[in-house]
Design a protein around this motif. Structure first.
Motif, PDB file in Angstrom:
ATOM      1  N   UNK A 295     -14.758  -3.668   5.007  1.00 17.57           N
ATOM      2  CA  UNK A 295     -13.704  -4.669   5.207  1.00 17.57           C
ATOM      3  C   UNK A 295     -12.314  -4.055   5.061  1.00 17.57           C
ATOM      4  N   UNK A 296     -11.485  -4.237   6.055  1.00 21.17           N
ATOM      5  CA  UNK A 296     -10.130  -3.686   6.054  1.00 21.17           C
ATOM      6  C   UNK A 296      -9.150  -4.747   6.534  1.00 21.17           C
ATOM      7  N   UNK A 297      -7.866  -4.455   6.313  1.00 26.49           N
ATOM      8  CA  UNK A 297      -6.811  -5.344   6.784  1.00 26.49           C
ATOM      9  C   UNK A 297      -5.554  -4.511   6.977  1.00 26.49           C
ATOM     10  N   UNK A 298      -4.608  -5.031   7.736  1.00 27.01           N
ATOM     11  CA  UNK A 298      -3.367  -4.287   7.987  1.00 27.01           C
ATOM     12  C   UNK A 298      -3.642  -3.066   8.818  1.00 27.01           C
ATOM     13  N   UNK A 299      -3.064  -1.938   8.412  1.00 24.54           N
ATOM     14  CA  UNK A 299      -3.315  -0.665   9.067  1.00 24.54           C
ATOM     15  C   UNK A 299      -4.231   0.178   8.184  1.00 24.54           C
ATOM     16  N   UNK A 300      -5.504  -0.184   8.159  1.00 27.07           N
ATOM     17  CA  UNK A 300      -6.487   0.631   7.460  1.00 27.07           C
ATOM     18  C   UNK A 300      -6.572   0.435   5.963  1.00 27.07           C
ATOM     19  N   UNK A 301      -6.031  -0.661   5.437  1.00 32.65           N
ATOM     20  CA  UNK A 301      -6.187  -0.908   4.001  1.00 32.65           C
ATOM     21  C   UNK A 301      -7.625  -1.322   3.730  1.00 32.65           C
ATOM     22  N   UNK A 302      -8.326  -0.516   2.915  1.00 34.84           N
ATOM     23  CA  UNK A 302      -9.710  -0.816   2.566  1.00 34.84           C
ATOM     24  C   UNK A 302      -9.733  -1.821   1.418  1.00 34.84           C
ATOM     25  N   UNK A 303     -10.342  -2.961   1.652  1.00 33.18           N
ATOM     26  CA  UNK A 303     -10.354  -4.028   0.650  1.00 33.18           C
ATOM     27  C   UNK A 303     -11.078  -3.580  -0.615  1.00 33.18           C
ATOM     28  N   UNK A 304     -10.461  -3.829  -1.763  1.00 34.17           N
ATOM     29  CA  UNK A 304     -11.042  -3.489  -3.057  1.00 34.17           C
ATOM     30  C   UNK A 304     -11.702  -4.694  -3.715  1.00 34.17           C
ATOM     31  N   UNK A 305     -11.306  -5.890  -3.311  1.00 30.12           N
ATOM     32  CA  UNK A 305     -11.847  -7.122  -3.856  1.00 30.12           C
ATOM     33  C   UNK A 305     -12.271  -8.030  -2.709  1.00 30.12           C
ATOM     34  N   UNK A 306     -13.038  -9.054  -3.016  1.00 32.61           N
ATOM     35  CA  UNK A 306     -13.492  -9.978  -1.999  1.00 32.61           C
ATOM     36  C   UNK A 306     -12.294 -10.584  -1.279  1.00 32.61           C
ATOM     37  N   UNK A 307     -12.379 -10.573   0.049  1.00 35.01           N
ATOM     38  CA  UNK A 307     -11.305 -11.112   0.896  1.00 35.01           C
ATOM     39  C   UNK A 307      -9.975 -10.405   0.672  1.00 35.01           C
ATOM     40  N   UNK A 308     -10.033  -9.160   0.212  1.00 42.34           N
ATOM     41  CA  UNK A 308      -8.813  -8.361  -0.018  1.00 42.34           C
ATOM     42  C   UNK A 308      -7.856  -9.084  -0.964  1.00 42.34           C
ATOM     43  N   UNK A 309      -8.406  -9.657  -2.027  1.00 43.24           N
ATOM     44  CA  UNK A 309      -7.592 -10.448  -2.951  1.00 43.24           C
ATOM     45  C   UNK A 309      -6.518  -9.622  -3.634  1.00 43.24           C
ATOM     46  N   UNK A 310      -6.671  -8.276  -3.651  1.00 45.13           N
ATOM     47  CA  UNK A 310      -5.658  -7.436  -4.297  1.00 45.13           C
ATOM     48  C   UNK A 310      -4.383  -7.316  -3.462  1.00 45.13           C
ATOM     49  N   UNK A 311      -4.436  -7.707  -2.197  1.00 43.13           N
ATOM     50  CA  UNK A 311      -3.263  -7.634  -1.322  1.00 43.13           C
ATOM     51  C   UNK A 311      -2.367  -8.825  -1.616  1.00 43.13           C
ATOM     52  N   UNK A 312      -1.107  -8.559  -1.889  1.00 39.15           N
ATOM     53  CA  UNK A 312      -0.186  -9.622  -2.297  1.00 39.15           C
ATOM     54  C   UNK A 312       0.715 -10.082  -1.156  1.00 39.15           C
ATOM     55  N   UNK A 313       0.241  -9.897   0.069  1.00 39.52           N
ATOM     56  CA  UNK A 313       0.929 -10.441   1.229  1.00 39.52           C
ATOM     57  C   UNK A 313       0.026 -11.517   1.830  1.00 39.52           C
ATOM     58  N   UNK A 314       0.620 -12.545   2.364  1.00 39.53           N
ATOM     59  CA  UNK A 314      -0.147 -13.663   2.898  1.00 39.53           C
ATOM     60  C   UNK A 314      -0.843 -13.278   4.202  1.00 39.53           C
ATOM     61  N   UNK A 315      -2.063 -13.769   4.362  1.00 40.07           N
ATOM     62  CA  UNK A 315      -2.811 -13.588   5.610  1.00 40.07           C
ATOM     63  C   UNK A 315      -2.607 -14.821   6.497  1.00 40.07           C
ATOM     64  N   UNK A 316      -2.526 -14.667   7.793  1.00 41.81           N
ATOM     65  CA  UNK A 316      -2.584 -13.387   8.488  1.00 41.81           C
ATOM     66  C   UNK A 316      -1.298 -12.578   8.296  1.00 41.81           C
ATOM     67  N   UNK A 317      -1.461 -11.255   8.205  1.00 40.48           N
ATOM     68  CA  UNK A 317      -0.307 -10.381   8.059  1.00 40.48           C
ATOM     69  C   UNK A 317       0.509 -10.363   9.342  1.00 40.48           C
ATOM     70  N   UNK A 318       1.795 -10.161   9.197  1.00 40.04           N
ATOM     71  CA  UNK A 318       2.639  -9.842  10.345  1.00 40.04           C
ATOM     72  C   UNK A 318       2.642  -8.325  10.502  1.00 40.04           C
ATOM     73  N   UNK A 319       3.147  -7.847  11.615  1.00 47.25           N
ATOM     74  CA  UNK A 319       3.264  -6.402  11.793  1.00 47.25           C
ATOM     75  C   UNK A 319       4.138  -5.810  10.686  1.00 47.25           C
ATOM     76  N   UNK A 320       5.183  -6.530  10.301  1.00 44.88           N
ATOM     77  CA  UNK A 320       6.107  -6.034   9.278  1.00 44.88           C
ATOM     78  C   UNK A 320       5.423  -5.931   7.915  1.00 44.88           C
ATOM     79  N   UNK A 321       4.675  -6.968   7.519  1.00 47.15           N
ATOM     80  CA  UNK A 321       4.022  -6.901   6.215  1.00 47.15           C
ATOM     81  C   UNK A 321       2.867  -5.911   6.229  1.00 47.15           C
ATOM     82  N   UNK A 322       2.216  -5.735   7.369  1.00 43.83           N
ATOM     83  CA  UNK A 322       1.164  -4.717   7.477  1.00 43.83           C
ATOM     84  C   UNK A 322       1.761  -3.324   7.311  1.00 43.83           C
TER      85      UNK A 322
END
Length: 258
Positions: free
Chosen positions: A125-152
């Motif tokens: 499971x990944x999000x953004x530009x290759x961020x490998x999720x560390x928690x379920x649903x990438x809960x460690x990411x503190x940007x709102x989904x869906x990401x914009x290109x800028x937040x990615x």
């Protein structure tokens, strides 16, 4: 206590303010672009795009100076207790961990933009530009989904120092790399992980003093498998990294910035 500095504007779209001066610390709050923050002190922490200075705000958290329009890479207020001198060019590999724009573009191009968490080609499971999720649903990411290109892109900027830092810790000071060579190797580490890089023949050969261009040309193309299969995308990415590695540049990136 150091006197408060003047207010400075945030220059990133969504900027994390953390519990300590580094990307590994937890996020306390976020600031929006154009928001003014006042600083109580500054200190050295994780390098973000070549700037290792962190600013402590009146909210009691730390934000990377790279995202604050202070107009300088030096101190504009007092040092936080226990802080050290600001980073400078030629300060050794402790602060020479930035990745140039060509490297960031290469990583972004090959990782691809993913707005919300989903499995990559090998099921991770990944999000953004290759961020490998560390928690379920990438809960460690503190940007709102869906990401914009800028937040990615900002998430990528948060992630890259982990990989550039581990690469710097594996190479000895006899290895000399320009900024394109450095960026190509960071892309490779980003894609394969720090553990794989540490035990790699590529790193061993560089540390043994072999010619970097020869090593990169021979070793990078071998990293083409995932899930037990050769992936054409990895073959193409490695070729792109070799091309960047061989692109001439007079700017040294490792071990000393110039």
């Amino acid at each position: 206590m150091a006197p408060l500095s003047s207010a400075y504007a945030i220059n990133g779209d969504v900027v994390n303010c953390r519990s300590g001066p580094g990307t590994s610390f937890s996020v306390v709050r976020t600031y929006k672009k154009g928001q003014d923050v006042s600083l109580t002190c500054q200190t050295v922490g994780t390098s973000v795009n070549g700037d290792a200075l962190w600013d402590k705000t009146t909210d009691g958290c730390f934000v990377a100076d790279y995202y604050v329009s202070t107009g300088t890479g030096n101190y504009v207020t007092g040092r936080c207790e226990g802080g050290s001198s600001p980073p400078s060019e030629g300060n050794g590999n402790g602060y020479c961990k930035k990745v140039n724009q060509a490297g960031l573009d290469l990583i972004s191009r090959w990782e691809g933009f993913v707005a919300s968490p989903r499995p990559d080609p090998v099921g991770l499971p990944t999000v953004g530009y290759g961020h490998l999720c560390q928690q379920k649903n990438c809960a460690e990411v503190h940007y709102s989904f869906p990401l914009s290109v800028a937040t990615a892109q900002q998430l990528l900027n948060d992630d890259v120092p982990k990989y550039s830092s581990c690469l710097a810790s594996y190479l000895n000071n006899r290895v000399t790399l320009n900024d394109n060579q450095w960026a190509a190797l960071v892309s490779w580490v980003f894609n394969n992980g720090c553990g794989s890089a540490k035990s790699s023949t590529l790193v061993q050969r560089l540390n043994n003093g072999e010619d970097p261009s020869t090593v990169a040309s021979q070793e990078l193309p071998q990293w083409r498998m995932a899930g037990g299969h050769v992936l054409q995308g990895l073959v193409n990415r490695r070729a792109d990294e070799v091309r960047l590695f061989k692109t001439a540049s007079s700017k040294q990136a490792y071990p000393n910035c110039r």
